[in-house]
Design a protein around this motif. Structure first.
Motif, PDB file in Angstrom:
ATOM      1  N   VAL A  96       6.119 -25.614   6.862  1.00  0.00           N
ATOM      2  CA  VAL A  96       6.489 -24.520   7.757  1.00  0.00           C
ATOM      3  C   VAL A  96       6.378 -24.956   9.209  1.00  0.00           C
ATOM      4  O   VAL A  96       7.277 -24.717  10.021  1.00  0.00           O
ATOM      5  CB  VAL A  96       5.604 -23.286   7.502  1.00  0.00           C
ATOM      6  N   ARG A  97       5.260 -25.594   9.547  1.00  0.00           N
ATOM      7  CA  ARG A  97       5.052 -26.049  10.933  1.00  0.00           C
ATOM      8  C   ARG A  97       6.133 -27.050  11.346  1.00  0.00           C
ATOM      9  O   ARG A  97       6.679 -26.983  12.451  1.00  0.00           O
ATOM     10  CB  ARG A  97       3.674 -26.693  11.083  1.00  0.00           C
ATOM     11  N   ALA A  98       6.431 -27.980  10.420  1.00  0.00           N
ATOM     12  CA  ALA A  98       7.423 -29.012  10.741  1.00  0.00           C
ATOM     13  C   ALA A  98       8.806 -28.410  10.929  1.00  0.00           C
ATOM     14  O   ALA A  98       9.533 -28.764  11.858  1.00  0.00           O
ATOM     15  CB  ALA A  98       7.447 -30.062   9.633  1.00  0.00           C
ATOM     16  N   ARG A  99       9.168 -27.489  10.052  1.00  0.00           N
ATOM     17  CA  ARG A  99      10.520 -26.915  10.124  1.00  0.00           C
ATOM     18  C   ARG A  99      10.640 -25.941  11.290  1.00  0.00           C
ATOM     19  O   ARG A  99      11.718 -25.764  11.851  1.00  0.00           O
ATOM     20  CB  ARG A  99      10.887 -26.225   8.817  1.00  0.00           C
ATOM     21  N   MET A 144      16.589 -20.500  10.473  1.00  0.00           N
ATOM     22  CA  MET A 144      16.277 -20.059   9.109  1.00  0.00           C
ATOM     23  C   MET A 144      14.803 -19.683   8.977  1.00  0.00           C
ATOM     24  O   MET A 144      14.454 -18.697   8.325  1.00  0.00           O
ATOM     25  CB  MET A 144      16.637 -21.166   8.110  1.00  0.00           C
ATOM     26  N   VAL A 145      13.926 -20.468   9.617  1.00  0.00           N
ATOM     27  CA  VAL A 145      12.492 -20.133   9.600  1.00  0.00           C
ATOM     28  C   VAL A 145      12.271 -18.763  10.237  1.00  0.00           C
ATOM     29  O   VAL A 145      11.542 -17.919   9.705  1.00  0.00           O
ATOM     30  CB  VAL A 145      11.661 -21.215  10.326  1.00  0.00           C
ATOM     31  N   LEU A 200       7.899 -14.876   4.655  1.00  0.00           N
ATOM     32  CA  LEU A 200       6.883 -15.921   4.632  1.00  0.00           C
ATOM     33  C   LEU A 200       5.508 -15.349   4.965  1.00  0.00           C
ATOM     34  O   LEU A 200       4.499 -15.667   4.316  1.00  0.00           O
ATOM     35  CB  LEU A 200       7.267 -17.015   5.636  1.00  0.00           C
ATOM     36  N   GLN A 201       5.474 -14.475   5.953  1.00  0.00           N
ATOM     37  CA  GLN A 201       4.217 -13.832   6.351  1.00  0.00           C
ATOM     38  C   GLN A 201       3.606 -13.059   5.180  1.00  0.00           C
ATOM     39  O   GLN A 201       2.394 -13.144   4.920  1.00  0.00           O
ATOM     40  CB  GLN A 201       4.474 -12.889   7.523  1.00  0.00           C
ATOM     41  N   CYS A 254      10.659 -21.635   1.397  1.00  0.00           N
ATOM     42  CA  CYS A 254       9.223 -21.647   1.730  1.00  0.00           C
ATOM     43  C   CYS A 254       8.510 -20.380   1.248  1.00  0.00           C
ATOM     44  O   CYS A 254       7.430 -20.450   0.660  1.00  0.00           O
ATOM     45  CB  CYS A 254       9.034 -21.788   3.239  1.00  0.00           C
ATOM     46  N   ALA A 255       9.094 -19.229   1.526  1.00  0.00           N
ATOM     47  CA  ALA A 255       8.442 -17.961   1.190  1.00  0.00           C
ATOM     48  C   ALA A 255       8.262 -17.817  -0.311  1.00  0.00           C
ATOM     49  O   ALA A 255       7.216 -17.364  -0.787  1.00  0.00           O
ATOM     50  CB  ALA A 255       9.257 -16.788   1.744  1.00  0.00           C
TER      51      ALA A 255
END
Length: 576
Positions: free
Chosen positions: A236-239, A250-251, A258-259, A216-217
């Motif tokens: 991101v929201r779903a994971r 992991m998120v 990611l931020q 994602c990042a």
């Protein structure tokens, strides 16, 4: 050379392994032409069954570029490496892929299209999943230097692997998705890779989804801000709310990356709420991963909204985590919570964080107390350490006497830091005796660390402090009945001589060392010789001849062979 080829085919595994390890030497002896025409084809045709032999071969071939004539002929190394990249053993395939990636760097663009890309395509279309998983790691090294037509083919092959029927292949593709996305043109990232990214993030295997979450990042960092909300944030929201705790972990683990990728606006409007949810996740592993990111997440928040988000959204969760039932969560938080002090300022630290620090200093888990003590400099800069002193001292004493020697070792290593922050007067009154007690600990590693600790303390407080507060206590150890304590005394002298200066070393330390030359334990006597050799360079030269050398000469005729050896070494060392 026939003998060498026979060794490579020998039934003895160790003999084959030793021969493989000598490949570079043999190739040098053969020369470039015979290496290309004989050795490499032989290695390609000779099939080995033993993983250790295959692993050694895969590793060796990655360093063969110069042995086959340089980058112009790098392609001749591809056939054996292609075979190795398809074997069953994972570590062999990984090493073969690493060697293929190294070899690819030496290909010209034309050679990549002629030799390397067909290899990637063959692996990607292989019947066995092993070859297809290996192919996933090769796209990014050849993609940037091939033509547009070949690039389109590579993207198509990669997308096919992402949708492979075998979970292991999808997992390998998801793992390399971020790396491949970095070298793909942005328009194709949006048109080809984003849909695949979303597809993998919804995979029915959590091992695939967590690797997509890891990407994602990277994907977010490639997109413009206006595209992130559409292409990345839903995933991101779903994971972050995934049914599998491993995916949520992991998120949490990649949250700061990611931020930084999505920027301050989305971090404020979206990520803060997601992070809040991760801090109160039902699984301890997820909470621990998120807790460990608290400081970095708060530090990277937009300055205009930083304090508000911390105080209203993050701090309430931190207060709960301080009393979490899981010690790993509390320990992870304790390792970073002190770092919030410079961010929120003096008043908020005193009012909101200080009670939490005090609670953690009394925690039943030694790692929690240790992590707080390890990071005291953060709070010391903001409010001063005196606010914590009353709770700090009991925590230090408990850690110093912990039954686990590694905990005691850790607190010893933090003593110089505490000495600087607590001040000399407080340290003398409360902690000097504690530092001395470690010198007689039953664990050698503790005694050794305690001697080095004394050296650092003297460096901080000065030789005069050592003469008044430390050396008298150390000298008493020379009369201990336990010979191990007497030896520890000598170890202390070794390090104190370096920092106490010539006067104190000669006047105070030397006489006791000389007196121990008559000790009834040989180990002590030969350590006297070693200590005198070390001390010599810190002594007044006027005492070497009349005081030190006679003692060493006496030890040089000692009945114990070890004592004689170290005495002779010391005499030679001082003379040199």
């Amino acid at each position: 050379m026939t003998c060498f080829y026979d060794e490579l085919k020998n039934e003895d595994v160790q003999l084959r392994l030793n021969s493989i390890k000598k490949l570079s030497t043999i190739a040098l002896a053969l020369g470039v032409e015979r290496t290309k025409s004989e050795l490499i084809p032989f290695l390609t045709e000779t099939i080995y069954d033993e993983d250790e032999v295959l692993l050694a071969l895969a590793e060796q071939l990655g360093n063969f570029i110069n042995l086959v004539g340089g980058g112009e002929f790098a392609h001749c190394l591809l056939p054996p490496l292609e075979t190795l990249a398809a074997v069953e053993e994972t570590v062999v395939r990984d090493k073969a892929v690493a060697s293929l990636r190294a070899v690819a760097e030496h290909h010209s663009p034309q050679a990549l299209e002629e030799h390397f890309v067909p290899l990637v395509q063959r692996l990607a279309g292989g019947d066995w999943f092993t070859s297809r998983t290996s192919a996933c790691g090769l796209f990014s090294v050849c993609y940037p230097r091939v033509s547009a037509v070949v690039k389109a083919e590579l993207r198509q092959h990669f997308c096919s692997l992402c949708q492979d029927d075998t979970p292991m292949v999808r997992r390998a593709a998801a793992y390399k998705l971020g790396e491949f996305a970095k070298v793909v043109e942005i328009e194709y990232v949006k048109s080809d890779l984003i849909p695949i990214f979303v597809f993998l993030a919804k995979d029915d295997q959590d091992s695939v989804r967590l690797l997509a979450a890891e990407a994602c990042a990277v994907v977010a960092s490639l997109l413009a801000p206006e595209d992130m909300e559409q292409h990345v944030m839903p995933t991101v929201r779903a994971r972050a709310g995934d049914t599998s705790w491993r995916v949520r972990y992991m998120v949490a683990d990649k949250f700061v990356e990611l931020q930084q990728a999505v920027g301050p606006e989305l971090a404020r409007t979206d990520l803060a709420q997601i992070f809040q949810a991760l801090l109160k996740d039902s699984e301890a592993e997820v909470r621990a991963a998120a807790a460990g990111k608290v400081k970095d997440f708060c530090m990277n928040l937009d300055k205009a909204h930083q304090e508000h988000i911390i105080m209203t959204m993050i701090l309430p969760q931190i207060k709960d985590l301080v009393c979490d039932a899981n010690q790993h969560v509390k320990s992870a938080l304790a390792s970073v919570i002190m770092g919030l002090s410079p961010i929120v300022g003096r008043q908020n630290t005193i009012e909101h964080l200080l009670p939490l620090f005090l609670t953690q200093l009394k925690d039943e888990c030694p790692e929690v107390r240790l992590n707080i003590i390890s990071n005291l400099e953060c709070v010391n800069e903001v409010i001063g350490i005196q606010q914590l002193v009353q709770s700090l001292l009991p925590a230090i004493v408990e850690l110093a006497e912990d039954t686990k020697w590694r905990v005691r070792l850790a607190i010893i290593e933090h003593m110089p830091l505490l000495a600087g922050q607590l001040g000399q007067e407080f340290f003398d009154e409360k902690l000097t005796s504690l530092c001395m007690s470690w010198l007689v600990d039953h664990v050698y590693a503790i005694r050794e660390a305690a001697t080095l600790n004394l050296k650092k303390l003297v460096e901080q407080y000065g030789p005069q402090w050592a003469e008044n507060n430390v050396i008298p206590k150390v000298l008493n150890m020379s009369h201990e009945q336990n010979y191990l304590h007497r030896m520890t005394y000598l170890f202390c002298i070794n390090v104190l001589s370096e920092v106490c200066g010539k006067d104190i070393t000669t006047r105070v330390l030397l006489p006791t060392v000389l007196s121990m030359a008559d000790d009834n334990v040989a180990n002590v006597r030969f350590n006297v010789a070693k200590t005198l050799q070390i001390m010599a360079k810190y002594l007044d030269p006027a005492v070497i001849q009349p005081q030190v050398k006679p003692v060493l000469e006496k030890l040089n005729v000692d009945p114990d062979v070890d004592v004689k050896y170290f005495a002779s070494e010391a005499i030679a060392g001082i003379a040199g």
